[in-house]
Design a protein around this motif. Structure first.
Motif, PDB file in Angstrom:
ATOM      1  N   ALA A   1       0.780  -1.194   0.109  1.00  0.00           N
ATOM      2  CA  ALA A   1       0.173   0.030  -0.029  1.00  0.00           C
ATOM      3  C   ALA A   1       0.938   1.238  -0.047  1.00  0.00           C
ATOM      4  CB  ALA A   1      -0.970   0.073   1.285  1.00  0.00           C
ATOM      5  N   VAL A   2       2.070   1.330   0.779  1.00  0.00           N
ATOM      6  CA  VAL A   2       2.804   2.341   0.867  1.00  0.00           C
ATOM      7  C   VAL A   2       3.344   2.436  -0.693  1.00  0.00           C
ATOM      8  CG1 VAL A   2       5.054   3.299   1.679  1.00  0.00           C
ATOM      9  CG2 VAL A   2       3.415   2.204   3.267  1.00  0.00           C
ATOM     10  N   LEU A   3       3.844   1.519  -1.311  1.00  0.00           N
ATOM     11  CA  LEU A   3       4.641   1.610  -2.393  1.00  0.00           C
ATOM     12  C   LEU A   3       3.658   2.117  -3.612  1.00  0.00           C
ATOM     13  CD1 LEU A   3       6.897   0.972  -4.769  1.00  0.00           C
ATOM     14  CD2 LEU A   3       5.887  -1.210  -4.998  1.00  0.00           C
ATOM     15  N   LEU A   4       2.433   1.566  -3.559  1.00  0.00           N
ATOM     16  CA  LEU A   4       1.454   2.112  -4.742  1.00  0.00           C
ATOM     17  C   LEU A   4       0.860   3.559  -4.416  1.00  0.00           C
ATOM     18  CD1 LEU A   4      -0.653  -0.938  -5.511  1.00  0.00           C
ATOM     19  CD2 LEU A   4       1.164   0.116  -6.574  1.00  0.00           C
ATOM     20  N   SER A   5       0.832   3.795  -3.100  1.00  0.00           N
ATOM     21  CA  SER A   5       0.363   5.402  -2.975  1.00  0.00           C
ATOM     22  C   SER A   5       1.420   6.128  -3.112  1.00  0.00           C
ATOM     23  CB  SER A   5      -0.084   5.210  -1.306  1.00  0.00           C
ATOM     24  OG  SER A   5       0.914   5.070  -0.551  1.00  0.00           O
TER      25      SER A   5
ATOM     26  N   ARG B   1       9.577 -14.058 -10.311  1.00  0.00           N
ATOM     27  CA  ARG B   1       8.454 -14.984  -9.558  1.00  0.00           C
ATOM     28  C   ARG B   1       9.292 -15.894  -8.566  1.00  0.00           C
ATOM     29  NH1 ARG B   1       6.278 -19.856 -10.608  1.00  0.00           N
ATOM     30  NH2 ARG B   1       4.031 -20.424  -9.487  1.00  0.00           N
ATOM     31  N   SER B   2      10.295 -16.410  -8.920  1.00  0.00           N
ATOM     32  CA  SER B   2      11.228 -17.365  -7.878  1.00  0.00           C
ATOM     33  C   SER B   2      12.052 -16.506  -7.167  1.00  0.00           C
ATOM     34  CB  SER B   2      11.968 -18.282  -8.935  1.00  0.00           C
ATOM     35  OG  SER B   2      13.095 -18.953  -8.000  1.00  0.00           O
ATOM     36  N   THR B   3      12.536 -15.462  -7.621  1.00  0.00           N
ATOM     37  CA  THR B   3      13.418 -14.556  -6.822  1.00  0.00           C
ATOM     38  C   THR B   3      12.636 -13.952  -5.619  1.00  0.00           C
ATOM     39  OG1 THR B   3      14.793 -14.013  -8.794  1.00  0.00           O
ATOM     40  CG2 THR B   3      14.686 -12.465  -6.990  1.00  0.00           C
ATOM     41  N   GLY B   4      11.266 -13.473  -5.855  1.00  0.00           N
ATOM     42  CA  GLY B   4      10.682 -12.823  -4.962  1.00  0.00           C
ATOM     43  C   GLY B   4      10.181 -13.800  -3.896  1.00  0.00           C
ATOM     44  N   TYR B   5      10.079 -15.200  -4.302  1.00  0.00           N
ATOM     45  CA  TYR B   5       9.710 -16.170  -3.418  1.00  0.00           C
ATOM     46  C   TYR B   5      10.807 -16.389  -2.099  1.00  0.00           C
ATOM     47  CZ  TYR B   5       8.606 -20.671  -1.277  1.00  0.00           C
ATOM     48  OH  TYR B   5       8.420 -21.921  -0.669  1.00  0.00           O
ATOM     49  N   HIS B   6      11.994 -16.267  -2.781  1.00  0.00           N
ATOM     50  CA  HIS B   6      13.108 -16.451  -1.757  1.00  0.00           C
ATOM     51  C   HIS B   6      13.602 -15.110  -1.137  1.00  0.00           C
ATOM     52  CE1 HIS B   6      13.941 -20.529  -2.983  1.00  0.00           C
ATOM     53  NE2 HIS B   6      13.978 -20.236  -4.438  1.00  0.00           N
ATOM     54  N   TRP B   7      13.089 -13.934  -1.581  1.00  0.00           N
ATOM     55  CA  TRP B   7      13.540 -12.834  -0.599  1.00  0.00           C
ATOM     56  C   TRP B   7      13.081 -12.671   0.680  1.00  0.00           C
ATOM     57  CZ3 TRP B   7      13.029  -7.574  -4.145  1.00  0.00           C
ATOM     58  CH2 TRP B   7      14.326  -7.577  -5.067  1.00  0.00           C
ATOM     59  N   GLY B   8      13.754 -12.425   1.685  1.00  0.00           N
ATOM     60  CA  GLY B   8      13.537 -12.151   2.997  1.00  0.00           C
ATOM     61  C   GLY B   8      13.265 -10.481   3.033  1.00  0.00           C
ATOM     62  N   PRO B   9      12.876 -10.087   4.293  1.00  0.00           N
ATOM     63  CA  PRO B   9      12.648  -8.820   4.591  1.00  0.00           C
ATOM     64  C   PRO B   9      13.860  -7.756   4.167  1.00  0.00           C
ATOM     65  CG  PRO B   9      11.933  -9.868   6.528  1.00  0.00           C
ATOM     66  CD  PRO B   9      12.480 -10.980   5.505  1.00  0.00           C
ATOM     67  N   VAL B  10      15.044  -8.060   4.561  1.00  0.00           N
ATOM     68  CA  VAL B  10      16.238  -7.444   4.314  1.00  0.00           C
ATOM     69  C   VAL B  10      16.525  -7.177   2.648  1.00  0.00           C
ATOM     70  CG1 VAL B  10      17.970  -9.390   3.949  1.00  0.00           C
ATOM     71  CG2 VAL B  10      18.658  -7.264   4.460  1.00  0.00           C
ATOM     72  N   ASN B  11      16.106  -8.127   1.864  1.00  0.00           N
ATOM     73  CA  ASN B  11      16.075  -8.205   0.409  1.00  0.00           C
ATOM     74  C   ASN B  11      15.099  -7.018  -0.049  1.00  0.00           C
ATOM     75  OD1 ASN B  11      16.479 -11.545   0.836  1.00  0.00           O
ATOM     76  ND2 ASN B  11      18.247 -10.227  -0.034  1.00  0.00           N
ATOM     77  N   TRP B  12      13.742  -7.202   0.593  1.00  0.00           N
ATOM     78  CA  TRP B  12      12.737  -6.228   0.192  1.00  0.00           C
ATOM     79  C   TRP B  12      13.152  -4.900   0.645  1.00  0.00           C
ATOM     80  CZ3 TRP B  12       9.164  -6.910  -3.130  1.00  0.00           C
ATOM     81  CH2 TRP B  12       8.706  -8.261  -3.457  1.00  0.00           C
ATOM     82  N   ALA B  13      13.967  -4.597   1.787  1.00  0.00           N
ATOM     83  CA  ALA B  13      14.274  -3.479   2.229  1.00  0.00           C
ATOM     84  C   ALA B  13      15.359  -2.783   1.374  1.00  0.00           C
ATOM     85  CB  ALA B  13      14.786  -3.558   3.840  1.00  0.00           C
ATOM     86  N   PHE B  14      16.272  -3.426   0.870  1.00  0.00           N
ATOM     87  CA  PHE B  14      17.277  -2.869  -0.027  1.00  0.00           C
ATOM     88  C   PHE B  14      16.481  -2.215  -1.189  1.00  0.00           C
ATOM     89  CE2 PHE B  14      20.251  -4.577   2.755  1.00  0.00           C
ATOM     90  CZ  PHE B  14      21.514  -3.657   2.594  1.00  0.00           C
ATOM     91  N   PHE B  15      15.341  -3.418  -1.743  1.00  0.00           N
ATOM     92  CA  PHE B  15      14.639  -3.003  -3.045  1.00  0.00           C
ATOM     93  C   PHE B  15      14.123  -1.694  -2.890  1.00  0.00           C
ATOM     94  CE2 PHE B  15      10.597  -3.472  -5.609  1.00  0.00           C
ATOM     95  CZ  PHE B  15      11.245  -3.339  -6.851  1.00  0.00           C
TER      96      PHE B  15
ATOM     97  N   MET C   1      21.536  -2.891  -4.730  1.00  0.00           N
ATOM     98  CA  MET C   1      21.057  -4.156  -5.227  1.00  0.00           C
ATOM     99  C   MET C   1      21.906  -5.387  -5.238  1.00  0.00           C
ATOM    100  SD  MET C   1      18.012  -3.593  -5.039  1.00  0.00           S
ATOM    101  CE  MET C   1      17.460  -5.325  -5.902  1.00  0.00           C
ATOM    102  N   ILE C   2      23.343  -4.817  -5.323  1.00  0.00           N
ATOM    103  CA  ILE C   2      24.288  -5.816  -5.369  1.00  0.00           C
ATOM    104  C   ILE C   2      24.487  -6.419  -3.807  1.00  0.00           C
ATOM    105  CG2 ILE C   2      26.915  -6.150  -5.394  1.00  0.00           C
ATOM    106  CD1 ILE C   2      26.809  -4.485  -8.119  1.00  0.00           C
ATOM    107  N   ILE C   3      24.592  -5.162  -2.865  1.00  0.00           N
ATOM    108  CA  ILE C   3      24.341  -5.748  -1.602  1.00  0.00           C
ATOM    109  C   ILE C   3      23.576  -6.746  -1.182  1.00  0.00           C
ATOM    110  CG2 ILE C   3      24.569  -4.862   0.885  1.00  0.00           C
ATOM    111  CD1 ILE C   3      25.685  -2.294  -0.258  1.00  0.00           C
ATOM    112  N   SER C   4      22.059  -6.260  -1.737  1.00  0.00           N
ATOM    113  CA  SER C   4      20.920  -7.291  -1.193  1.00  0.00           C
ATOM    114  C   SER C   4      21.340  -8.491  -1.929  1.00  0.00           C
ATOM    115  CB  SER C   4      19.669  -6.541  -1.852  1.00  0.00           C
ATOM    116  OG  SER C   4      18.592  -7.231  -1.705  1.00  0.00           O
TER     117      SER C   4
END
Length: 281
Positions: free
Chosen positions: A41-45, A219-233, A268-271
């Motif tokens: 919701a934050v992203l889209l708004s 799709r597979s990448t998003g499945y394996h991402w954790g909170p830290v990866n989403w934070a860097f994205f 993103m490389i760090i992520s």
């Protein structure tokens, strides 16, 4: 390397089985999934808000229309949509949006689109609507998960959304996202940017569709991402949004654009390197 990735994937699948069993017993999605919905919701708004801001500054001192650079925001949002599809599969049980929530979200998005069209066609409307519309969009999308987060504050250890080392293909895909977004940001000061951005968008979407069910697909990448990866994205996406807002107000020099592109690439490389595999793996 492949055997290590297979072992990691097998361990994650076993852990997910235990998590799904717990959620079935509790008959509800995890708090991690609710937080994921709030972040969506934050992203889209924010996207809607910056988009309306860029449209409203058309013909600014930059000498170009504000919507010239909206591809800077469109690409990360589209990438997010593909990544989020995999993330939702990881959560297993998900709550279905109510009819009121769906209608409210569609109505809020429609209002944003109408306001954008009015800006493009130079039809005046109250400027405060550029703020209210994104806020309403966030409220409609986030009120349900926020209510569930307040109602259920318990998160058993087996149900936590943890950061686990993703397989090698997912790490390469994560770095690839940094290359694409960084390149797009760094070339905004180039005369041929409209062509570069259109080509980048077309090629990226083609690759996403072709690799949809492959190990290195989003799709597979998003499945394996954790909170830290989403934070860097989120940090990389925020940089793209900020650059779009700056470009809609005034011109941005090549040095600043390249700096933003390098920042996104490094983030993103760090992520892609995080989280590090445990010792002995």
């Amino acid at each position: 390397m492949e055997s290590r990735d297979e072992a990691t994937t097998a361990a994650q699948l076993l852990q997910q089985q235990e998590v799904v069993r717990f959620r079935l017993e509790r008959r509800g999605p995890s708090r991690g999934y609710q937080w994921f919905l709030v972040c969506s919701a934050v992203l889209l708004s924010v996207y809607a808000g910056v988009l309306l801001f860029a449209f409203s500054t058309s013909g600014s001192t930059a000498g170009s229309s504000g919507y010239t650079y909206t591809n800077l925001m469109l690409l990360p949002v589209l990438l997010y949509s593909a990544l989020a599809n995999g993330a939702r599969e990881r959560f297993g049980i998900r709550n279905r949006a109510s009819v009121a929530q769906v209608v409210g979200t569609v109505a809020a998005i429609a209002v944003v689109m109408i306001l954008g069209w009015l800006s493009i066609t130079d039809v005046g409307y109250p400027a405060w609507m550029n703020v209210v519309a994104p806020v309403v969009l966030f409220a409609v999308m986030a009120i349900s998960p926020l209510r569930r987060l307040v109602a259920d504050r318990s998160t058993p250890p087996t149900d936590r959304w943890e950061n686990t080392p993703p397989p090698t293909p997912a790490r390469w895909a994560t770095a690839g996202i940094g290359v694409v977004l960084g390149l797009l940001a760094a070339t905004t000061a180039v005369v041929w940017y409209p062509i570069i951005s259109a080509a980048t968008l077309l090629v990226t979407l083609s690759v996403v569709l072709i690799s949809w069910r492959l190990p290195w697909g989003l799709r597979s990448t998003g499945y394996h991402w954790g909170p830290v990866n989403w934070a860097f994205f989120a940090a990389a996406t925020s940089a793209m949004f900020a650059l779009t807002a700056a470009l809609s107000m005034s011109s941005v020099g090549p040095g600043a654009a390249i700096a933003v592109g390098v920042f996104i690439l490094v983030v993103m490389i760090i992520s892609a390197l995080l989280p590090l595999p445990a010792a002995g793996e």
